[in-house]
Design a protein around this motif. Structure first.
Motif, mmCIF file in Angstrom:
data_model
loop_
_atom_site.group_PDB
_atom_site.id
_atom_site.type_symbol
_atom_site.label_atom_id
_atom_site.label_comp_id
_atom_site.label_asym_id
_atom_site.label_seq_id
_atom_site.Cartn_x
_atom_site.Cartn_y
_atom_site.Cartn_z
ATOM 1 N N SER A 85 9.562 7.922 2.346
ATOM 2 C CA SER A 85 9.115 6.620 3.143
ATOM 3 C C SER A 85 7.817 6.547 3.719
ATOM 4 N N ASP A 86 7.436 7.745 4.341
ATOM 5 C CA ASP A 86 6.099 7.672 4.942
ATOM 6 C C ASP A 86 4.991 7.754 3.807
ATOM 7 N N LEU A 87 5.107 8.457 2.784
ATOM 8 C CA LEU A 87 4.089 8.299 1.572
ATOM 9 C C LEU A 87 4.027 6.649 1.171
ATOM 10 N N LEU A 88 5.279 6.138 0.912
ATOM 11 C CA LEU A 88 5.463 4.978 0.284
ATOM 12 C C LEU A 88 4.716 3.789 1.153
ATOM 13 N N GLU A 89 5.173 3.882 2.357
ATOM 14 C CA GLU A 89 4.707 2.917 3.250
ATOM 15 C C GLU A 89 2.934 2.897 3.558
ATOM 16 N N GLY A 90 2.691 4.311 3.307
ATOM 17 C CA GLY A 90 1.119 4.606 3.268
ATOM 18 C C GLY A 90 0.403 3.649 2.271
ATOM 19 N N ILE A 91 1.095 3.966 1.203
ATOM 20 C CA ILE A 91 0.644 3.353 -0.232
ATOM 21 C C ILE A 91 0.532 1.925 -0.082
ATOM 22 N N ARG A 92 1.906 1.256 0.426
ATOM 23 C CA ARG A 92 2.035 -0.215 0.379
ATOM 24 C C ARG A 92 0.710 -0.736 1.722
ATOM 25 N N GLY A 93 0.585 0.211 2.616
ATOM 26 C CA GLY A 93 -0.148 -0.474 3.615
ATOM 27 C C GLY A 93 -1.664 -0.539 3.170
ATOM 28 N N ALA A 94 -1.918 0.567 2.120
ATOM 29 C CA ALA A 94 -3.326 0.618 1.635
ATOM 30 C C ALA A 94 -3.748 -0.320 0.638
ATOM 31 N N SER A 95 -4.242 -1.541 1.200
ATOM 32 C CA SER A 95 -4.360 -2.766 0.044
ATOM 33 C C SER A 95 -5.438 -2.448 -0.757
ATOM 34 N N GLU A 96 -5.352 -3.076 -2.037
ATOM 35 C CA GLU A 96 -6.464 -3.021 -2.901
ATOM 36 C C GLU A 96 -6.813 -1.440 -3.477
ATOM 37 N N ILE A 97 -5.880 -0.689 -3.802
ATOM 38 C CA ILE A 97 -6.004 0.492 -4.294
ATOM 39 C C ILE A 97 -6.332 0.436 -5.741
ATOM 40 N N ASP A 98 -7.327 1.522 -6.378
ATOM 41 C CA ASP A 98 -7.519 1.524 -7.678
ATOM 42 C C ASP A 98 -6.780 2.887 -8.253
ATOM 43 N N GLY A 99 -6.411 3.781 -7.613
ATOM 44 C CA GLY A 99 -5.548 4.738 -8.091
ATOM 45 C C GLY A 99 -5.119 5.880 -7.027
ATOM 46 N N VAL A 100 -4.270 6.677 -7.679
ATOM 47 C CA VAL A 100 -3.761 7.575 -6.655
ATOM 48 C C VAL A 100 -3.726 8.893 -7.236
ATOM 49 N N ALA A 101 -4.068 9.861 -6.194
ATOM 50 C CA ALA A 101 -4.257 11.396 -6.470
ATOM 51 C C ALA A 101 -3.352 12.001 -5.425
ATOM 52 N N LEU A 102 -2.142 12.462 -6.043
ATOM 53 C CA LEU A 102 -1.148 13.279 -5.156
ATOM 54 C C LEU A 102 -1.436 14.586 -5.371
ATOM 55 N N ARG A 178 -12.662 8.506 -14.765
ATOM 56 C CA ARG A 178 -12.744 8.275 -16.228
ATOM 57 C C ARG A 178 -11.829 7.313 -17.052
ATOM 58 N N MET A 179 -10.475 7.479 -16.153
ATOM 59 C CA MET A 179 -9.501 6.635 -16.526
ATOM 60 C C MET A 179 -9.973 5.281 -16.209
ATOM 61 N N LEU A 180 -10.542 5.036 -14.785
ATOM 62 C CA LEU A 180 -10.801 3.650 -14.633
ATOM 63 C C LEU A 180 -12.151 3.186 -15.385
ATOM 64 N N GLU A 181 -12.866 3.814 -15.934
ATOM 65 C CA GLU A 181 -13.959 3.627 -16.831
ATOM 66 C C GLU A 181 -13.536 3.227 -18.294
ATOM 67 N N GLY A 182 -12.453 3.749 -18.450
ATOM 68 C CA GLY A 182 -11.596 3.446 -19.820
ATOM 69 C C GLY A 182 -12.383 4.608 -20.738
ATOM 70 N N SER A 183 -12.761 5.702 -20.378
ATOM 71 C CA SER A 183 -13.181 6.779 -21.367
ATOM 72 C C SER A 183 -12.095 7.740 -21.603
ATOM 73 N N LEU A 184 -11.179 7.707 -20.838
ATOM 74 C CA LEU A 184 -10.172 8.680 -20.919
ATOM 75 C C LEU A 184 -8.841 7.981 -20.994
#
Ligand SMILES: [Zn+2]
Length: 500
Positions: A85-102, A178-184
């Motif tokens: 829940s710390d992790l998920l709350e942290g992600i919820r609290g981080a508005s406007e994210i483009d990607g996740v790197a765990l 590269r995923m965000l650019e659409g090249s991968l």
């Protein structure tokens, strides 16, 4: 771009009687928010790689939680719920994210989930929808279908000892870009040959793991291949997905992913006989030390490796070494908070008699009564100089150096593997001048000790991380599996080894 990161990391040995509650995470490392960036900035660690990767590309890295406990028994349901829940709350609290790197381990088991990483990725995926979700993993990961389905890309370490965490962190950020650019467009193939190698056999500096890794790295250089993970697995998680696994990720070429994964899986299976290992009896190793002209000879107590969930207070080797009267040695480490406390109370320069070790369970030898000189008391902190996790601080807890006979016994409050020579040097001990060094570790000690060792000997010791896998009575593995079901192999080497 804003990339959110988080870590819940544990290698669970379900046979350990140490309960993994939140306190166990606090004892090793539990950080929230900006504390994560502060701790890992300028370190050669996976999170250090994520930080530098983002900085290079002008991305913002948004930290949530970093939780890691020394390997031990199942994670309590309460601890896992709280960290998730710390992790998920942290992600919820981080508005406007483009990607996740765990950054995850891959061999975590809780009271409720055999595959905590699958659960983590499933819940994160629910939150972030189609956004890139990438994670780095330990080489000891037991990968599962759920993990492979929920993450876009899984990136495992290529090394054991793990010296490439930083590079894998950098790689994760490059892949997200590269995923965000659409090249991968990642396409994955996942294989689980029926194999469960012991830890010693997973050393990537030696055949057969070396051969397998070289084949994977060669394939990675082919056009269209993005990344390949060969995870050797962690037997003591004891559930159906335990063991060696292969994940091939290509750029939008499912057929190629499938064929390369098949090829690697077949190669691993063809090498299975070479994954059998045979350590040396302690008595023979002691003779070797006695007759050696020079040192240091590294004696690895592979049965009592805290990095695999063993208690790190086993007395089997120390008893033999002291009985033999060997001189100019160091014993690294005996985790025994009570003995450290007694040494501190007595003070530097005093002689004390203590019952050392053997306090956690019955598998690693009984307590050993010793009389020794308290040479030094330390807070047990040092900065690692490498090659593993270079720059990161290590904390052994309160630490005493006790001179017993001809051996400096390093007694610590916490359990840990000796993976860095600063451990000794922070205590005024020069390891390269010793005749022998006993380490409680399976493979990780090699990275730091190889350069100074005159010889390395893997000791045949009893304990929770012994390579005698047939003796553990695992209950929940998928069967048949190497090396437990020897009829599959058409050979009897392992059976013989267990009968000796
Ligand atoms: Zn590992």
């Amino acid at each position: 771009m804003r990339i959110v990161t988080g870590t819940i990391s544990h290698e669970t040995n379900v046979l350990s009687n140490i309960r993994t509650d939140l306190e166990q995470f606090r004892r090793r490392l539990l950080l929230h928010g900006d504390e994560v960036l502060k701790h890992f900035g300028n370190t050669r660690t996976p999170v250090g790689g994520l930080i530098d990767g983002c900085e290079e590309k002008g991305f913002e890295l948004v930290p949530t939680v970093f939780a890691s406990a020394t390997p031990s028994g199942k994670i309590t349901a309460e601890a896992f719920d709280s960290l998730l829940s710390d992790l998920l709350e942290g992600i919820r609290g981080a508005s406007e994210i483009d990607g996740v790197a765990l950054h995850l381990h891959g061999a975590g088991v809780s009271e409720d989930y055999d595959d905590i990483e699958g659960r983590i990725l499933e819940k994160v995926r629910e939150l972030v929808g189609e956004k890139p979700l990438v994670s780095t993993f330990d080489l000891h990961a037991n990968h599962t279908e759920l993990m492979v389905e929920k993450a876009d890309v899984l990136i495992g370490y290529d090394t054991y000892p793990h010296v490439d965490g930083y590079e894998r962190g950098l790689e994760a950020i490059g892949i997200i870009e590269r995923m965000l650019e659409g090249s991968l467009v990642p396409r994955k193939a996942f294989r689980q040959p029926p194999m469960m190698p012991a830890l010693q056999a997973q050393f990537t500096g030696r055949h057969p793991m070396k051969r397998l890794m070289e084949a994977a790295l060669e394939m990675e250089r082919e056009p269209g291949v993005e990344t390949i993970t060969v995870a050797a697995g962690f037997p003591w998680s004891d559930f159906k997905d335990v063991g060696l696994s292969i994940i091939v990720t290509t750029n939008d070429d499912q057929e190629k992913a499938n064929s390369l994964a098949d090829e690697l899986s077949d190669l691993a299976w063809s090498l299975r006989r070479d994954f059998l290992v045979k350590p040396m009896p302690v008595k023979d190793a002691i003779k070797r030390v006695r007759s050696a002209a020079e040192g240091p000879i590294i004696l690895a107590d592979i049965g009592d490796n805290p990095g695999g969930g063993a208690p790190c207070d086993g007395t089997v080797v120390l008893r033999e070494v002291l009985n033999a009267g060997l001189e100019n040695g160091v014993f690294t480490v005996m985790a025994d908070p009570q003995a450290v406390e007694k040494a501190e109370e007595a003070g530097v320069g005093s002689e004390i008699t203590v019952e050392l070790g053997g306090k956690t369970d019955e598998l690693h030898g009984s307590p050993l009564k010793v009389t020794g000189l308290v040479r030094l008391i330390s807070d047990g902190r040092y900065i690692r100089k490498g090659p593993m996790s270079t720059g990161a601080e290590a904390e052994m807890g309160l630490t005493a150096v006790l001179r017993v006979g001809g051996v400096d016994v390093i007694v610590t409050e916490k359990r840990l593997q000796p993976t860095d020579l600063q451990l000794y040097r922070s205590l005024g001990i020069e390891p390269s001048e010793k005749k022998f060094i006993v380490v409680k570790s399976s493979v990780h000690y090699r990275a730091a000790h190889d350069p100074i060792a005159s010889e390395i000997i893997e000791l045949d010791t009893p304990g929770l991380t012994s390579p005698r896998l047939a003796g553990f009575g695992f209950k929940r593995l998928r069967r048949p599996i190497f090396p437990l079901d020897v009829e599959m192999l058409g050979i009897t080497e392992l059976k013989k080894m267990d009968e000796e």
